[in-house]
Motif scaffolding. Sequence first.
Motif, PDB file in Angstrom:
ATOM      1  N   SER A 100       0.818  -1.216   0.000  1.00  0.00           N
ATOM      2  CA  SER A 100       0.000   0.000   0.000  1.00  0.00           C
ATOM      3  C   SER A 100       0.852   1.266   0.000  1.00  0.00           C
ATOM      4  O   SER A 100       0.393   2.325  -0.461  1.00  0.00           O
ATOM      5  CB  SER A 100      -0.939   0.009   1.210  1.00  0.00           C
ATOM      6  OG  SER A 100      -0.198  -0.049   2.416  1.00  0.00           O
ATOM      7  N   SER A 119      -4.825   0.585  -2.677  1.00  0.00           N
ATOM      8  CA  SER A 119      -5.027   1.689  -1.729  1.00  0.00           C
ATOM      9  C   SER A 119      -5.202   3.023  -2.439  1.00  0.00           C
ATOM     10  O   SER A 119      -6.054   3.837  -2.050  1.00  0.00           O
ATOM     11  CB  SER A 119      -3.837   1.770  -0.762  1.00  0.00           C
ATOM     12  OG  SER A 119      -3.740   0.601   0.010  1.00  0.00           O
ATOM     13  N   PHE A 126     -13.375   1.959   2.208  1.00  0.00           N
ATOM     14  CA  PHE A 126     -12.235   1.334   2.857  1.00  0.00           C
ATOM     15  C   PHE A 126     -12.607   0.043   3.573  1.00  0.00           C
ATOM     16  O   PHE A 126     -11.752  -0.813   3.806  1.00  0.00           O
ATOM     17  CB  PHE A 126     -11.574   2.328   3.815  1.00  0.00           C
ATOM     18  CG  PHE A 126     -10.914   3.469   3.109  1.00  0.00           C
ATOM     19  CD1 PHE A 126      -9.764   3.270   2.353  1.00  0.00           C
ATOM     20  CD2 PHE A 126     -11.461   4.744   3.151  1.00  0.00           C
ATOM     21  CE1 PHE A 126      -9.156   4.327   1.669  1.00  0.00           C
ATOM     22  CE2 PHE A 126     -10.866   5.801   2.475  1.00  0.00           C
ATOM     23  CZ  PHE A 126      -9.715   5.586   1.737  1.00  0.00           C
TER      24      PHE A 126
END
Length: 223
Positions: free
Chosen positions: A160, A171, A188
């Motif tokens: 990420s 991400s 998320f």
Amino acid sequence: MSLREFGLPEFYFLLLSARWTLLLAIVAFVGGGALGLVIAALRVAPAAWLRHLAGGYISFVQSTPILIQLFMVYYGSAFIGLRPDPWPAAAITFCLNSGAFFGEIFRGAIESVSKGQWEAAKSLGLRYLATLRLVIVPQAMKLSLPPTVGFMVQIVKTTSVASLIGLSELSRTATAINTMTFEPILVFGTVSAIYFAMCWPLSVLGRHLERRVGDGRQRPVEL
């Protein structure tokens, strides 16, 4: 006010970006694993300067954040006239980083092999590299499987940070989608579920391999 709602197109876009996360993790696993074998061989080499060289590399990598290493490769390469794209910069960084950790994993596995194996190979006239390749490494690979798979989980999660240099992995895509939808919990939360789906099977495999290796060590040898 959101520009659009989170729906199936956004979810599909997240799944597409997850392939770059997986690809980066696989590159780090293969490249770092190959580098780790070299580092492990240097760590147990007869020459002290080789052991110190490999140890210094491991100490540097393990003592600095991977984000700083990523910036050093991506931005620092400009000082030698290179302007790498985010993808090769991230791949190089993760290979160099994971190579140090794999090197320690493999070194521990090599040192777990009985010294009698070294002595037996030496009595047969095998040189150092031949002993490693033919006798020690095949046995060490079995011992190193559980921690290797476990570290693979860490690689997947750490990818990420590559979003900070512009790599459109999971991400970064999630951040872009959240900017348009303003639904952070849904966006998320979905990303967390995708990471879980990628990492959980590896965790289960790692525990399974650890039990198998443990059972193999405890099983008595029948004469």
